[in-house]
Design a protein around this motif. Sequence first.
Motif, PDB file in Angstrom:
ATOM      1  N   ARG A   1      -0.882 -20.808  -0.864  1.00  0.00           N
ATOM      2  CA  ARG A   1      -0.259 -21.638  -1.885  1.00  0.00           C
ATOM      3  C   ARG A   1      -0.906 -23.003  -1.943  1.00  0.00           C
ATOM      4  O   ARG A   1      -1.568 -23.461  -1.006  1.00  0.00           O
ATOM      5  N   ASP A   2      -0.752 -23.646  -3.092  1.00  0.00           N
ATOM      6  CA  ASP A   2      -1.039 -25.060  -3.245  1.00  0.00           C
ATOM      7  C   ASP A   2       0.066 -25.623  -4.133  1.00  0.00           C
ATOM      8  O   ASP A   2       1.102 -24.986  -4.332  1.00  0.00           O
ATOM      9  N   GLU A   3      -0.139 -26.811  -4.667  1.00  0.00           N
ATOM     10  CA  GLU A   3       0.921 -27.454  -5.451  1.00  0.00           C
ATOM     11  C   GLU A   3       1.251 -26.703  -6.734  1.00  0.00           C
ATOM     12  O   GLU A   3       2.353 -26.826  -7.262  1.00  0.00           O
ATOM     13  N   LYS A   4       0.308 -25.892  -7.247  1.00  0.00           N
ATOM     14  CA  LYS A   4       0.515 -25.268  -8.552  1.00  0.00           C
ATOM     15  C   LYS A   4       0.500 -23.749  -8.540  1.00  0.00           C
ATOM     16  O   LYS A   4       0.786 -23.121  -9.551  1.00  0.00           O
ATOM     17  N   LYS A   5       0.181 -23.136  -7.411  1.00  0.00           N
ATOM     18  CA  LYS A   5       0.121 -21.682  -7.375  1.00  0.00           C
ATOM     19  C   LYS A   5       0.590 -21.154  -6.027  1.00  0.00           C
ATOM     20  O   LYS A   5       0.386 -21.791  -4.995  1.00  0.00           O
ATOM     21  N   PHE A   6       1.209 -19.972  -6.088  1.00  0.00           N
ATOM     22  CA  PHE A   6       1.755 -19.341  -4.894  1.00  0.00           C
ATOM     23  C   PHE A   6       1.450 -17.849  -4.955  1.00  0.00           C
ATOM     24  O   PHE A   6       1.576 -17.215  -6.002  1.00  0.00           O
ATOM     25  N   ALA A   7       1.036 -17.289  -3.827  1.00  0.00           N
ATOM     26  CA  ALA A   7       0.823 -15.847  -3.745  1.00  0.00           C
ATOM     27  C   ALA A   7       1.281 -15.351  -2.382  1.00  0.00           C
ATOM     28  O   ALA A   7       0.954 -15.945  -1.353  1.00  0.00           O
ATOM     29  N   MET A   8       2.060 -14.272  -2.396  1.00  0.00           N
ATOM     30  CA  MET A   8       2.547 -13.658  -1.162  1.00  0.00           C
ATOM     31  C   MET A   8       2.408 -12.155  -1.273  1.00  0.00           C
ATOM     32  O   MET A   8       2.692 -11.560  -2.321  1.00  0.00           O
TER      33      MET A   8
ATOM     34  N   ARG B   1      -1.096  13.804   4.654  1.00  0.00           N
ATOM     35  CA  ARG B   1      -0.093  13.495   3.637  1.00  0.00           C
ATOM     36  C   ARG B   1      -0.694  13.180   2.270  1.00  0.00           C
ATOM     37  O   ARG B   1       0.010  13.147   1.260  1.00  0.00           O
ATOM     38  N   GLY B   2      -1.994  12.876   2.248  1.00  0.00           N
ATOM     39  CA  GLY B   2      -2.639  12.560   0.988  1.00  0.00           C
ATOM     40  C   GLY B   2      -2.229  11.236   0.393  1.00  0.00           C
ATOM     41  O   GLY B   2      -2.302  11.024  -0.820  1.00  0.00           O
ATOM     42  N   ILE B   3      -1.766  10.291   1.229  1.00  0.00           N
ATOM     43  CA  ILE B   3      -1.347   8.970   0.762  1.00  0.00           C
ATOM     44  C   ILE B   3      -2.142   7.888   1.472  1.00  0.00           C
ATOM     45  O   ILE B   3      -2.743   8.126   2.526  1.00  0.00           O
ATOM     46  N   SER B   4      -2.140   6.674   0.880  1.00  0.00           N
ATOM     47  CA  SER B   4      -2.856   5.561   1.490  1.00  0.00           C
ATOM     48  C   SER B   4      -2.201   5.152   2.798  1.00  0.00           C
ATOM     49  O   SER B   4      -1.013   5.376   3.012  1.00  0.00           O
ATOM     50  N   TYR B   5      -2.978   4.528   3.634  1.00  0.00           N
ATOM     51  CA  TYR B   5      -2.481   4.124   4.937  1.00  0.00           C
ATOM     52  C   TYR B   5      -1.675   2.827   4.888  1.00  0.00           C
ATOM     53  O   TYR B   5      -1.218   2.349   5.907  1.00  0.00           O
ATOM     54  N   ALA B   6      -1.486   2.272   3.700  1.00  0.00           N
ATOM     55  CA  ALA B   6      -0.656   1.066   3.575  1.00  0.00           C
ATOM     56  C   ALA B   6      -0.149   0.960   2.147  1.00  0.00           C
ATOM     57  O   ALA B   6      -0.845   1.331   1.195  1.00  0.00           O
ATOM     58  N   ASN B   7       1.081   0.473   1.980  1.00  0.00           N
ATOM     59  CA  ASN B   7       1.588   0.160   0.642  1.00  0.00           C
ATOM     60  C   ASN B   7       1.544  -1.346   0.442  1.00  0.00           C
ATOM     61  O   ASN B   7       1.070  -2.080   1.320  1.00  0.00           O
ATOM     62  N   LEU B   8       2.044  -1.834  -0.698  1.00  0.00           N
ATOM     63  CA  LEU B   8       1.863  -3.256  -0.982  1.00  0.00           C
ATOM     64  C   LEU B   8       2.848  -3.753  -2.038  1.00  0.00           C
ATOM     65  O   LEU B   8       3.153  -3.047  -3.005  1.00  0.00           O
ATOM     66  N   CYS B   9       3.341  -4.964  -1.838  1.00  0.00           N
ATOM     67  CA  CYS B   9       4.033  -5.713  -2.889  1.00  0.00           C
ATOM     68  C   CYS B   9       3.510  -7.139  -2.860  1.00  0.00           C
ATOM     69  O   CYS B   9       3.491  -7.775  -1.797  1.00  0.00           O
ATOM     70  N   SER B  10       3.084  -7.637  -4.019  1.00  0.00           N
ATOM     71  CA  SER B  10       2.590  -9.010  -4.131  1.00  0.00           C
ATOM     72  C   SER B  10       3.409  -9.775  -5.162  1.00  0.00           C
ATOM     73  O   SER B  10       3.712  -9.249  -6.238  1.00  0.00           O
ATOM     74  N   VAL B  11       3.760 -11.009  -4.822  1.00  0.00           N
ATOM     75  CA  VAL B  11       4.468 -11.914  -5.725  1.00  0.00           C
ATOM     76  C   VAL B  11       3.561 -13.110  -5.982  1.00  0.00           C
ATOM     77  O   VAL B  11       3.133 -13.789  -5.037  1.00  0.00           O
ATOM     78  N   VAL B  12       3.250 -13.356  -7.252  1.00  0.00           N
ATOM     79  CA  VAL B  12       2.354 -14.462  -7.629  1.00  0.00           C
ATOM     80  C   VAL B  12       3.091 -15.368  -8.610  1.00  0.00           C
ATOM     81  O   VAL B  12       3.669 -14.881  -9.595  1.00  0.00           O
ATOM     82  N   PHE B  13       3.057 -16.675  -8.343  1.00  0.00           N
ATOM     83  CA  PHE B  13       3.732 -17.626  -9.236  1.00  0.00           C
ATOM     84  C   PHE B  13       2.766 -18.715  -9.651  1.00  0.00           C
ATOM     85  O   PHE B  13       2.112 -19.349  -8.824  1.00  0.00           O
ATOM     86  N   ASN B  14       2.662 -18.921 -10.972  1.00  0.00           N
ATOM     87  CA  ASN B  14       1.844 -19.995 -11.538  1.00  0.00           C
ATOM     88  C   ASN B  14       2.789 -21.067 -12.057  1.00  0.00           C
ATOM     89  O   ASN B  14       3.515 -20.856 -13.031  1.00  0.00           O
ATOM     90  N   ALA B  15       2.803 -22.217 -11.386  1.00  0.00           N
ATOM     91  CA  ALA B  15       3.761 -23.270 -11.732  1.00  0.00           C
ATOM     92  C   ALA B  15       3.481 -23.878 -13.097  1.00  0.00           C
ATOM     93  O   ALA B  15       4.418 -24.236 -13.827  1.00  0.00           O
ATOM     94  N   ASP B  16       2.215 -24.012 -13.476  1.00  0.00           N
ATOM     95  CA  ASP B  16       1.874 -24.592 -14.776  1.00  0.00           C
ATOM     96  C   ASP B  16       2.430 -23.746 -15.920  1.00  0.00           C
ATOM     97  O   ASP B  16       2.908 -24.260 -16.927  1.00  0.00           O
ATOM     98  N   GLN B  17       2.378 -22.428 -15.771  1.00  0.00           N
ATOM     99  CA  GLN B  17       2.880 -21.523 -16.805  1.00  0.00           C
ATOM    100  C   GLN B  17       4.340 -21.152 -16.570  1.00  0.00           C
ATOM    101  O   GLN B  17       4.961 -20.531 -17.423  1.00  0.00           O
TER     102      GLN B  17
END
Length: 379
Positions: A27-34, A84-100
């Motif tokens: 993160r910085d003052e205007k963007k966040f990603a987790m 199992r035919g599946i990936s070895y990891a799943n994922l959820c990402s949250v991204v926030f743009n403060a300017d928008q």
Amino acid sequence: MLACQIHFAKKNKQGEEICGDSICVKRDEKKFAMSVSDGLGSGVKASILSTLTTSMATTMLFNGVPINEVFSSILATLPICKVRGISYANLCSVVFNADQNLCSIVEYEFPVTLYFRNKELIKLERRTIIVEAKEISFSEIIPQEGDLVFVMTDGVSQAGMGTQNFPLGFGVENIIREITVLLENNINPKNIVDHLVKLAKQIDRGTRGDDALAAVVKFKTLQTVNLFVGPPQDKSKDEELVQKFMKQDGKKIICGGTTAQIFERILKRKVELDLRSFSEEFPPIGKMDGVDLITEGIVTLTHVFRYLNGQQERLAYGASILVDMLLEADQVNFFVGRAINPAHQNPLFSHDISLKFRLIHDIAQILKQNGKIVNLEYC
């Protein structure tokens, strides 16, 4: 302008020393990603794969790489389970743009993502993106102050699976019900994720359970804390630095008696001591017009570090207030005086390395890991 505050808690699968679920924040003052990821299985292999997944996703999304390119890279990197035919990891990402003022949520085979507004669950309008023949869920929402995004791995939703009470696991509906009740009783988000992970551990009792990680993102007005610790190296710059510090936006903290005396002299204001906060271990805290908190220096910071690092559970009054202010902040600006107190030197190190510098560095690293914007200025 809104900012994101994050809290998370996790537990290891019984018998494992490493959690296979990972979280990464930039993160910085205007963007966040987790990003949060659950590595298939548990232990070291799961941890490596989930860490790789969260690091790639967070870094690329934070830097504006298109979603299809992000997931093409991740899917090309992750191995596929042959059984199992599946990936070895799943994922959820949250991204926030403060300017928008725009929040984007991206999910890949992820079990639990919940959005709450005014203590009620909001249904996300998800659309599907096909990347490398895999379905990626994508949603956007304009956040409001106080909105919460809960993200948790299946170690929470499947807790207790196979037991008499929860043969199919704790379940998403029970998680929603638990969060709703806690919000209605004004329990803060940090305590909610702590509770969910402790509850999963309790429900898993008698079974090996699974790794579990719960995180919450809270949208709030950006809150800044400024902390001045230690006298400046060049005494002739005392006034310049004090005036600069006092002009900073946000709350202000002074650590150290000598540093407080410099502020008294320059600002011609008196430190008012709170004698009720006196203890055998710590001198009382103080306040000054324009300054929110004044504490003792090295001993207080040592206790703050140990608490943040999980080495101790209880804090004296002043250290407790300082920890609360740091954890509540979105941005922490440290002003660190270079003047070295010989009493604070560790004989195992060379003379020019101060315990004060080490403490501030370590505290700053922990705050960064907890998703804070941290700035260090030495003077």
